[in-house]
Design an enzyme around this catalytic site. Structure first.
Site, PDB file in Angstrom:
ATOM      1  N   ARG A 126       0.844  -1.212   0.000  1.00 49.67           N
ATOM      2  CA  ARG A 126       0.000   0.000   0.000  1.00 49.67           C
ATOM      3  C   ARG A 126       0.875   1.256   0.000  1.00 49.67           C
ATOM      4  O   ARG A 126       0.561   2.249  -0.662  1.00 49.67           O
ATOM      5  CB  ARG A 126      -0.924  -0.031   1.228  1.00 49.67           C
ATOM      6  CG  ARG A 126      -1.893   1.125   1.275  1.00 49.67           C
ATOM      7  CD  ARG A 126      -2.942   0.970   2.388  1.00 49.67           C
ATOM      8  NE  ARG A 126      -3.589   2.251   2.654  1.00 49.67           N
ATOM      9  CZ  ARG A 126      -3.552   2.878   3.819  1.00 49.67           C
ATOM     10  NH1 ARG A 126      -2.918   2.346   4.859  1.00 49.67           N
ATOM     11  NH2 ARG A 126      -4.147   4.054   3.969  1.00 49.67           N
ATOM     12  N   HIS A 130       0.672   4.056  -2.861  1.00 51.12           N
ATOM     13  CA  HIS A 130       0.277   5.437  -2.542  1.00 51.12           C
ATOM     14  C   HIS A 130       1.373   6.446  -2.885  1.00 51.12           C
ATOM     15  O   HIS A 130       1.084   7.603  -3.167  1.00 51.12           O
ATOM     16  CB  HIS A 130      -0.125   5.556  -1.070  1.00 51.12           C
ATOM     17  CG  HIS A 130      -1.512   5.083  -0.807  1.00 51.12           C
ATOM     18  ND1 HIS A 130      -2.334   5.625   0.157  1.00 51.12           N
ATOM     19  CD2 HIS A 130      -2.250   4.113  -1.412  1.00 51.12           C
ATOM     20  CE1 HIS A 130      -3.508   5.007   0.138  1.00 51.12           C
ATOM     21  NE2 HIS A 130      -3.469   4.070  -0.802  1.00 51.12           N
ATOM     22  N   TRP A 269     -10.530  -8.570   2.661  1.00 54.85           N
ATOM     23  CA  TRP A 269     -11.311  -8.864   1.454  1.00 54.85           C
ATOM     24  C   TRP A 269     -11.404 -10.382   1.214  1.00 54.85           C
ATOM     25  O   TRP A 269     -12.320 -10.861   0.581  1.00 54.85           O
ATOM     26  CB  TRP A 269     -10.664  -8.237   0.224  1.00 54.85           C
ATOM     27  CG  TRP A 269     -10.736  -6.748   0.145  1.00 54.85           C
ATOM     28  CD1 TRP A 269     -11.705  -6.022  -0.497  1.00 54.85           C
ATOM     29  CD2 TRP A 269      -9.812  -5.791   0.685  1.00 54.85           C
ATOM     30  NE1 TRP A 269     -11.430  -4.678  -0.386  1.00 54.85           N
ATOM     31  CE2 TRP A 269     -10.281  -4.505   0.335  1.00 54.85           C
ATOM     32  CE3 TRP A 269      -8.639  -5.881   1.436  1.00 54.85           C
ATOM     33  CZ2 TRP A 269      -9.616  -3.331   0.698  1.00 54.85           C
ATOM     34  CZ3 TRP A 269      -7.986  -4.713   1.804  1.00 54.85           C
ATOM     35  CH2 TRP A 269      -8.467  -3.451   1.435  1.00 54.85           C
TER      36      TRP A 269
HETATM   37  C1  HEM Z   1      -9.014   0.979  -6.878  1.00 50.82           C
HETATM   38  C2  HEM Z   1      -8.912   1.959  -6.002  1.00 50.82           C
HETATM   39  C3  HEM Z   1      -8.501   1.691  -4.583  1.00 50.82           C
HETATM   40  C4  HEM Z   1      -9.151   2.068  -3.472  1.00 50.82           C
HETATM   41  C5  HEM Z   1     -10.421   2.891  -3.409  1.00 50.82           C
HETATM   42  C6  HEM Z   1      -8.415   1.556  -2.340  1.00 50.82           C
HETATM   43  C7  HEM Z   1      -8.773   1.736  -1.034  1.00 50.82           C
HETATM   44  C8  HEM Z   1      -8.180   1.103   0.035  1.00 50.82           C
HETATM   45  C9  HEM Z   1      -8.575   1.242   1.406  1.00 50.82           C
HETATM   46  C10 HEM Z   1      -9.717   2.109   1.918  1.00 50.82           C
HETATM   47  C11 HEM Z   1      -7.777   0.449   2.145  1.00 50.82           C
HETATM   48  C12 HEM Z   1      -7.814   0.232   3.652  1.00 50.82           C
HETATM   49  C13 HEM Z   1      -6.692   0.992   4.371  1.00 50.82           C
HETATM   50  C14 HEM Z   1      -6.700   0.705   5.840  1.00 50.82           C
HETATM   51  O1  HEM Z   1      -7.724   0.936   6.488  1.00 50.82           O
HETATM   52  O2  HEM Z   1      -5.669   0.225   6.359  1.00 50.82           O
HETATM   53  C15 HEM Z   1      -6.871  -0.190   1.253  1.00 50.82           C
HETATM   54  C16 HEM Z   1      -5.918  -1.094   1.617  1.00 50.82           C
HETATM   55  C17 HEM Z   1      -5.053  -1.696   0.764  1.00 50.82           C
HETATM   56  N1  HEM Z   1      -4.886  -1.388  -0.554  1.00 50.82           N
HETATM   57 FE1  HEM Z   1      -6.127  -0.290  -1.686  1.00 50.82          FE
HETATM   58  N2  HEM Z   1      -7.331   0.883  -2.804  1.00 50.82           N
HETATM   59  C18 HEM Z   1      -7.318   0.957  -4.170  1.00 50.82           C
HETATM   60  C19 HEM Z   1      -6.361   0.448  -5.015  1.00 50.82           C
HETATM   61  C20 HEM Z   1      -5.268  -0.258  -4.594  1.00 50.82           C
HETATM   62  C21 HEM Z   1      -4.180  -0.619  -5.434  1.00 50.82           C
HETATM   63  C22 HEM Z   1      -4.024  -0.194  -6.895  1.00 50.82           C
HETATM   64  C23 HEM Z   1      -3.312  -1.340  -4.673  1.00 50.82           C
HETATM   65  C24 HEM Z   1      -2.005  -1.956  -5.052  1.00 50.82           C
HETATM   66  C25 HEM Z   1      -1.606  -2.219  -6.272  1.00 50.82           C
HETATM   67  C26 HEM Z   1      -3.884  -1.438  -3.347  1.00 50.82           C
HETATM   68  C27 HEM Z   1      -3.342  -2.137  -2.313  1.00 50.82           C
HETATM   69  C28 HEM Z   1      -3.876  -2.167  -1.038  1.00 50.82           C
HETATM   70  C29 HEM Z   1      -3.411  -3.042   0.009  1.00 50.82           C
HETATM   71  C30 HEM Z   1      -2.329  -4.113  -0.120  1.00 50.82           C
HETATM   72  C31 HEM Z   1      -4.143  -2.746   1.157  1.00 50.82           C
HETATM   73  C32 HEM Z   1      -4.051  -3.403   2.521  1.00 50.82           C
HETATM   74  C33 HEM Z   1      -3.174  -2.595   3.460  1.00 50.82           C
HETATM   75  C34 HEM Z   1      -3.059  -3.194   4.836  1.00 50.82           C
HETATM   76  O3  HEM Z   1      -3.486  -4.318   5.070  1.00 50.82           O
HETATM   77  O4  HEM Z   1      -2.509  -2.504   5.709  1.00 50.82           O
HETATM   78  N3  HEM Z   1      -5.057  -0.735  -3.341  1.00 50.82           N
HETATM   79  N4  HEM Z   1      -7.130   0.236  -0.030  1.00 50.82           N
END
Ligand code: HEM
Length: 368
Positions: A126, A130, A269
């Site tokens: 993430r 970002h 998820w």
């Molecule tokens: C499509 C649009 C996307 C949205 C709206 C989105 C939104 C989010 C949100 C709200 C979280 C939760 C953060 C938290 O509460 O810790 C999250 C986690 C995460 N996102 Fe996304 N994301 C997007 C795209 C992506 C992309 C492109 C990647 C990587 C290529 C990604 C990788 C991750 C990962 C690995 C987590 C888990 C982080 C953790 O477990 O600490 N996301 N994302």
């Protein structure tokens, strides 16, 4: 590394030409050669000179100094047209970092504690995303070059909530390898996360440079999870992605979870949040999703257990007619998803990084 060898060769060559430039002005054998050559080409002029010994000596010296000057100017011009080579040669460079070694060190810290579901992988991924996802192709600003999330205001942007922990965790790697930039380190950590959690090999190119706080990007460049497909297109088209790439990148949500104290959303998820699979698409299509009844932001949970979740933005991938076919393909064909994800993630990591096209591409061995 080949580029390092090339710089050293060039340094040797430059030293050699500087030496010969100085030798020209003083060494008798070289002077003799040029005089006898001149005598053959311009015999009458030579005869005039032989009658005036003093002038002959002065003329010879002048010619030699002009020759030396020309060679020095030539060397200077070479540096001028190759400023990077010149700078690298004049200021001795460190050896190129051993990126496989740094990769291994990051891999070693992934599971050295009880962070979240047992791995730092999801939050490293993430962080990498970002840092890169701020890119705007119109203005060529943002992107994975710069690592400006180290600074406020970017570090305080709502979308980056919680990423401080990942940045701090990677400090130990930076301390042990000061030669790597933060922007390369974060990007590399994303590759480590994908590969070490069982995902595809992701090609990686070093060379990102860190910027100052002034290069922080404005808030609002990362996607808002509460919104749908048209917002996703606005955000990802701005970076230069198409529909298929958007869906491929979103498959990273097979990993990790949402945290109420970071994004406000809650839950993983998939049931295997530390394994990179095509599970995100399978869950999205295979489960019945209902709105979660709670005081938090609107999100969905699987009807059966209530333990898995989907963001409104995730749900839009199956509601949107153009996105959905890609979800269906990736749910059926993990190999295709891996291939497309690796390409899209590599592209993401290259956003905002100036390249010549001659850079060495790295493919890393996984730890086990
Ligand atoms: C499509 C649009 C996307 C949205 C709206 C989105 C939104 C989010 C949100 C709200 C979280 C939760 C953060 C938290 O509460 O810790 C999250 C986690 C995460 N996102 Fe996304 N994301 C997007 C795209 C992506 C992309 C492109 C990647 C990587 C290529 C990604 C990788 C991750 C990962 C690995 C987590 C888990 C982080 C953790 O477990 O600490 N996301 N994302």
């Amino acid at each position: 590394m080949s580029s390092f060898r090339f710089v050293r060769c060039f340094a040797t060559r430059a030293r050699a030409s500087r030496t010969s430039a100085f030798a020209l002005g003083s060494m008798t054998p070289l002077s003799t050669v040029s005089v006898s050559f001149r005598n053959r080409i311009f015999p009458s002029v030579s005869r005039n000179y032989t009658a005036q010994t003093t002038e002959k000596k002065g003329g010879k010296t002048a010619i030699l100094w002009i020759g030396a000057g020309l060679i020095a100017a030539g060397a200077g011009y070479y540096y001028f047209v190759n400023p990077e080579l010149g700078a690298k040669t004049l200021v001795p460079t460190n050896k190129e970092p051993d990126y496989q070694k740094i990769y291994d060190q990051i891999a070693d810290v992934l599971e050295d504690n009880d962070w979240d579901d047992g791995s730092w992988g999801p939050i490293f991924l993430r962080l990498a995303w970002h840092a890169a996802g701020t890119y705007d192709k119109k203005t060529n600003t943002g992107g994975s070059n710069g690592a400006t999330m180290r600074f406020s205001p970017e570090s305080d942007h709502g979308a980056n909530a919680g990423l401080k922990a990942a940045r701090e965790k990677l400090e130990i790697i930076k301390k042990n390898n000061p030669e790597i930039t933060y922007s390369d380190l974060w990007s590399l950590a994303g590759v480590v996360a994908v590969q070490e959690m069982g995902g595809p090999k992701v090609p990686w190119i070093p060379g990102r440079k860190d910027s100052e706080a002034a290069a922080c990007t404005p808030d609002g460049r990362l996607p808002d999870a509460a919104q749908g497909s048209s917002h996703l297109r606005d955000i990802f088209y701005r970076m230069g992605f198409d529909d298929r790439e958007i869906v491929a990148l979103a498959g990273a949500h097979a990993l990790g979870r949402c945290h109420p104290d970071r994004s406000g959303f809650d839950g993983p998820w998939t049931p295997s949040p530390t394994m990179f699979t095509n599970g995100f698409y399978q869950e999205l299509l295979g489960k019945k999703w209902v709105e979660k009844k709670w005081k938090g932001p609107k999100q969905f949970v699987d009807k059966e257990t209530g333990e898995l979740m989907m963001l409104p933005a995730d749900m839009s991938l199956i509601q949107d007619k153009a996105f959905r076919p890609h979800v269906e393909k990736y749910a059926k064909d993990e190999e295709l998803f891996f291939k497309d994800f690796a390409a899209a993630f590599h592209k993401l990591e290259e956003l905002g990084v100036p390249r010549t096209g001659d850079e060495k591409v790295y493919y890393f061995k996984t730890k086990e």
